[in-house]
Motif scaffolding. Structure first.
Motif, PDB file in Angstrom:
ATOM      1  N   ILE A  23       0.872  -1.178   0.000  1.00 50.66           N
ATOM      2  CA  ILE A  23       0.000   0.000   0.000  1.00 50.66           C
ATOM      3  C   ILE A  23       0.904   1.221   0.000  1.00 50.66           C
ATOM      4  CG2 ILE A  23      -0.283   0.025   2.518  1.00 50.66           C
ATOM      5  CD1 ILE A  23      -3.202   1.166   1.867  1.00 50.66           C
ATOM      6  N   GLY A  24       0.564   2.197  -0.832  1.00 49.11           N
ATOM      7  CA  GLY A  24       1.404   3.377  -0.930  1.00 49.11           C
ATOM      8  C   GLY A  24       0.691   4.540  -1.587  1.00 49.11           C
ATOM      9  N   TYR A  25       1.475   5.544  -1.907  1.00 44.97           N
ATOM     10  CA  TYR A  25       0.949   6.794  -2.447  1.00 44.97           C
ATOM     11  C   TYR A  25       1.647   7.156  -3.744  1.00 44.97           C
ATOM     12  CZ  TYR A  25      -0.227  11.767  -2.687  1.00 44.97           C
ATOM     13  OH  TYR A  25      -0.667  12.995  -3.097  1.00 44.97           O
ATOM     14  N   SER A  26       0.866   7.569  -4.699  1.00 42.54           N
ATOM     15  CA  SER A  26       1.330   8.181  -5.927  1.00 42.54           C
ATOM     16  C   SER A  26       0.509   9.462  -6.016  1.00 42.54           C
ATOM     17  CB  SER A  26       1.053   7.262  -7.121  1.00 42.54           C
ATOM     18  OG  SER A  26       1.577   7.817  -8.298  1.00 42.54           O
ATOM     19  N   PRO A  27       1.048  10.543  -6.497  1.00 42.59           N
ATOM     20  CA  PRO A  27       0.296  11.799  -6.448  1.00 42.59           C
ATOM     21  C   PRO A  27      -1.168  11.649  -6.849  1.00 42.59           C
ATOM     22  CG  PRO A  27       2.465  12.215  -7.290  1.00 42.59           C
ATOM     23  CD  PRO A  27       2.344  10.715  -7.151  1.00 42.59           C
ATOM     24  N   SER A  28      -2.035  12.076  -5.964  1.00 44.32           N
ATOM     25  CA  SER A  28      -3.491  12.114  -6.066  1.00 44.32           C
ATOM     26  C   SER A  28      -4.186  10.778  -5.841  1.00 44.32           C
ATOM     27  CB  SER A  28      -3.957  12.721  -7.398  1.00 44.32           C
ATOM     28  OG  SER A  28      -3.791  11.796  -8.465  1.00 44.32           O
ATOM     29  N   LYS A  29      -3.448   9.722  -5.405  1.00 46.10           N
ATOM     30  CA  LYS A  29      -4.150   8.466  -5.122  1.00 46.10           C
ATOM     31  C   LYS A  29      -3.349   7.551  -4.205  1.00 46.10           C
ATOM     32  CE  LYS A  29      -2.620   6.876  -9.560  1.00 46.10           C
ATOM     33  NZ  LYS A  29      -3.009   6.740 -10.918  1.00 46.10           N
ATOM     34  N   ILE A  30      -4.103   6.761  -3.454  1.00 50.38           N
ATOM     35  CA  ILE A  30      -3.550   5.662  -2.671  1.00 50.38           C
ATOM     36  C   ILE A  30      -3.590   4.446  -3.589  1.00 50.38           C
ATOM     37  CG2 ILE A  30      -3.895   4.169  -0.659  1.00 50.38           C
ATOM     38  CD1 ILE A  30      -3.214   7.030   0.139  1.00 50.38           C
ATOM     39  N   ILE A  31      -2.502   3.669  -3.615  1.00 49.54           N
ATOM     40  CA  ILE A  31      -2.419   2.509  -4.503  1.00 49.54           C
ATOM     41  C   ILE A  31      -2.186   1.261  -3.666  1.00 49.54           C
ATOM     42  CG2 ILE A  31      -1.114   1.433  -6.368  1.00 49.54           C
ATOM     43  CD1 ILE A  31      -0.406   4.203  -7.336  1.00 49.54           C
ATOM     44  N   GLU A  32      -2.897   0.191  -4.021  1.00 45.14           N
ATOM     45  CA  GLU A  32      -2.715  -1.107  -3.372  1.00 45.14           C
ATOM     46  C   GLU A  32      -2.402  -2.154  -4.435  1.00 45.14           C
ATOM     47  OE1 GLU A  32      -5.930  -1.694  -0.078  1.00 45.14           O
ATOM     48  OE2 GLU A  32      -6.855  -0.851  -1.871  1.00 45.14           O
ATOM     49  N   TYR A  33      -1.474  -3.040  -4.121  1.00 49.47           N
ATOM     50  CA  TYR A  33      -1.166  -4.181  -4.977  1.00 49.47           C
ATOM     51  C   TYR A  33      -1.088  -5.416  -4.097  1.00 49.47           C
ATOM     52  CZ  TYR A  33       0.590  -0.645  -8.269  1.00 49.47           C
ATOM     53  OH  TYR A  33       0.740   0.438  -9.096  1.00 49.47           O
ATOM     54  N   ARG A  34      -1.492  -6.565  -4.633  1.00 50.69           N
ATOM     55  CA  ARG A  34      -1.348  -7.806  -3.904  1.00 50.69           C
ATOM     56  C   ARG A  34      -1.203  -8.970  -4.863  1.00 50.69           C
ATOM     57  NH1 ARG A  34      -4.699 -11.166  -4.867  1.00 50.69           N
ATOM     58  NH2 ARG A  34      -6.277 -12.248  -3.827  1.00 50.69           N
ATOM     59  N   ARG A  35      -0.472  -9.969  -4.426  1.00 53.12           N
ATOM     60  CA  ARG A  35      -0.421 -11.245  -5.132  1.00 53.12           C
ATOM     61  C   ARG A  35      -0.549 -12.313  -4.054  1.00 53.12           C
ATOM     62  NH1 ARG A  35       4.371 -11.272  -8.212  1.00 53.12           N
ATOM     63  NH2 ARG A  35       5.470 -11.792  -6.314  1.00 53.12           N
ATOM     64  N   ASP A  36      -1.462 -13.265  -4.267  1.00 49.82           N
ATOM     65  CA  ASP A  36      -1.640 -14.311  -3.269  1.00 49.82           C
ATOM     66  C   ASP A  36      -0.713 -15.487  -3.545  1.00 49.82           C
ATOM     67  OD1 ASP A  36      -2.850 -15.848  -5.283  1.00 49.82           O
ATOM     68  OD2 ASP A  36      -4.875 -15.508  -4.534  1.00 49.82           O
ATOM     69  N   GLY A  37      -0.778 -16.502  -2.705  1.00 49.88           N
ATOM     70  CA  GLY A  37       0.081 -17.663  -2.817  1.00 49.88           C
ATOM     71  C   GLY A  37      -0.142 -18.481  -4.081  1.00 49.88           C
ATOM     72  N   LYS A  38      -1.267 -18.263  -4.765  1.00 46.81           N
ATOM     73  CA  LYS A  38      -1.558 -18.975  -6.012  1.00 46.81           C
ATOM     74  C   LYS A  38      -1.185 -18.147  -7.238  1.00 46.81           C
ATOM     75  CE  LYS A  38      -5.176 -21.646  -3.851  1.00 46.81           C
ATOM     76  NZ  LYS A  38      -6.593 -21.908  -3.712  1.00 46.81           N
ATOM     77  N   GLY A  39      -0.568 -16.987  -7.021  1.00 45.15           N
ATOM     78  CA  GLY A  39      -0.115 -16.154  -8.132  1.00 45.15           C
ATOM     79  C   GLY A  39      -1.147 -15.179  -8.669  1.00 45.15           C
ATOM     80  N   ARG A  40      -2.324 -15.100  -8.046  1.00 41.40           N
ATOM     81  CA  ARG A  40      -3.357 -14.155  -8.511  1.00 41.40           C
ATOM     82  C   ARG A  40      -2.975 -12.737  -8.084  1.00 41.40           C
ATOM     83  NH1 ARG A  40      -8.014 -17.977  -6.298  1.00 41.40           N
ATOM     84  NH2 ARG A  40      -6.745 -17.495  -4.489  1.00 41.40           N
ATOM     85  N   PHE A  41      -2.952 -11.821  -9.044  1.00 48.30           N
ATOM     86  CA  PHE A  41      -2.566 -10.428  -8.818  1.00 48.30           C
ATOM     87  C   PHE A  41      -3.815  -9.561  -8.816  1.00 48.30           C
ATOM     88  CE2 PHE A  41      -1.269  -6.217 -10.248  1.00 48.30           C
ATOM     89  CZ  PHE A  41      -0.244  -5.947  -9.361  1.00 48.30           C
ATOM     90  N   ASP A  42      -3.829  -8.557  -7.967  1.00 49.98           N
ATOM     91  CA  ASP A  42      -4.955  -7.642  -7.859  1.00 49.98           C
ATOM     92  C   ASP A  42      -4.392  -6.266  -7.527  1.00 49.98           C
ATOM     93  OD1 ASP A  42      -7.570  -6.733  -7.727  1.00 49.98           O
ATOM     94  OD2 ASP A  42      -7.973  -7.580  -5.755  1.00 49.98           O
ATOM     95  N   SER A  43      -5.042  -5.221  -8.015  1.00 44.07           N
ATOM     96  CA  SER A  43      -4.615  -3.859  -7.675  1.00 44.07           C
ATOM     97  C   SER A  43      -5.833  -2.969  -7.533  1.00 44.07           C
ATOM     98  CB  SER A  43      -3.672  -3.299  -8.739  1.00 44.07           C
ATOM     99  OG  SER A  43      -4.346  -3.161  -9.964  1.00 44.07           O
ATOM    100  N   ASN A  44      -5.632  -1.853  -6.870  1.00 43.59           N
ATOM    101  CA  ASN A  44      -6.720  -0.911  -6.639  1.00 43.59           C
ATOM    102  C   ASN A  44      -6.120   0.482  -6.461  1.00 43.59           C
ATOM    103  OD1 ASN A  44      -9.454  -0.141  -6.081  1.00 43.59           O
ATOM    104  ND2 ASN A  44      -8.898   0.021  -3.939  1.00 43.59           N
ATOM    105  N   ALA A  45      -6.801   1.465  -6.958  1.00 41.19           N
ATOM    106  CA  ALA A  45      -6.403   2.864  -6.753  1.00 41.19           C
ATOM    107  C   ALA A  45      -7.559   3.598  -6.102  1.00 41.19           C
ATOM    108  CB  ALA A  45      -6.035   3.523  -8.074  1.00 41.19           C
ATOM    109  N   ILE A  46      -7.262   4.320  -5.054  1.00 43.90           N
ATOM    110  CA  ILE A  46      -8.266   5.117  -4.348  1.00 43.90           C
ATOM    111  C   ILE A  46      -7.941   6.573  -4.633  1.00 43.90           C
ATOM    112  CG2 ILE A  46      -9.260   5.660  -2.088  1.00 43.90           C
ATOM    113  CD1 ILE A  46      -8.053   2.891  -1.177  1.00 43.90           C
ATOM    114  N   PRO A  47      -8.677   7.186  -5.587  1.00 42.98           N
ATOM    115  CA  PRO A  47      -8.343   8.570  -5.951  1.00 42.98           C
ATOM    116  C   PRO A  47      -8.691   9.552  -4.839  1.00 42.98           C
ATOM    117  CG  PRO A  47     -10.240   7.787  -7.218  1.00 42.98           C
ATOM    118  CD  PRO A  47      -9.796   6.661  -6.331  1.00 42.98           C
ATOM    119  N   GLN A  48      -7.689  10.239  -4.365  1.00 42.35           N
ATOM    120  CA  GLN A  48      -7.868  11.281  -3.358  1.00 42.35           C
ATOM    121  C   GLN A  48      -6.688  12.224  -3.459  1.00 42.35           C
ATOM    122  OE1 GLN A  48      -8.663   9.964   0.614  1.00 42.35           O
ATOM    123  NE2 GLN A  48     -10.215   8.528  -0.014  1.00 42.35           N
ATOM    124  N   ASP A  49      -6.958  13.491  -3.436  1.00 40.46           N
ATOM    125  CA  ASP A  49      -5.883  14.472  -3.462  1.00 40.46           C
ATOM    126  C   ASP A  49      -5.651  14.928  -2.031  1.00 40.46           C
ATOM    127  OD1 ASP A  49      -3.955  16.180  -4.309  1.00 40.46           O
ATOM    128  OD2 ASP A  49      -5.334  17.683  -5.086  1.00 40.46           O
TER     129      ASP A  49
END
Length: 126
Positions: free
Chosen positions: A32-58
């Motif tokens: 979980i982290g920050y890129s200008p104007s949004k919080i970003i989440e990335y995850r990969r589980d033990g089976k290799g499934r990747f998922d991401s999400n951006a929460i736009p907020q300034d």
């Protein structure tokens, strides 16, 4: 960890915290982290499934707080602009915690030729 936003993070850069099962390139992880104007989440589980999400907020604040929290057998990403009112990220599936995890700060410029600098403070673990 507290990400200090002075100087501000440049466009295209991402700074935050990560927990992962091991040093293997395909290890399960949560970021979980920050890129200008949004919080970003990335995850990969033990089976290799990747998922991401951006929460736009300034955020018009001088710092953001991030943490990876153990919740039973899973780890969750959380963030806040004050150290009291934590918000859980909104990834579709949690990352399972199967033993010890590696954790630390992570920064990326998105390019091998670009430099990125981040300033963290109040780093703790339990």
């Amino acid at each position: 960890a507290t990400l200090i936003l002075n100087p501000p993070i440049l466009a295209g850069n991402v700074c935050g915290v990560m927990a992962r099962e091991s040093e293997k390139t395909n290890a399960a992880f949560l970021f979980i982290g920050y890129s200008p104007s949004k919080i970003i989440e990335y995850r990969r589980d033990g089976k290799g499934r990747f998922d991401s999400n951006a929460i736009p907020q300034d955020y018009q604040v001088k710092q953001l707080h991030f943490r990876i929290k153990v919740d039973g057998k899973n780890i969750l990403s959380q963030f806040t602009s004050d150290p009291i009112n934590w918000q859980t990220g909104s990834l579709s599936n949690p990352v399972s915690k199967n033993g010890l995890m590696m954790a630390g700060m992570a920064i990326s410029s998105g390019s091998l030729s670009s430099k990125v600098v981040a300033k963290f403070g109040a780093v703790s673990g339990n």
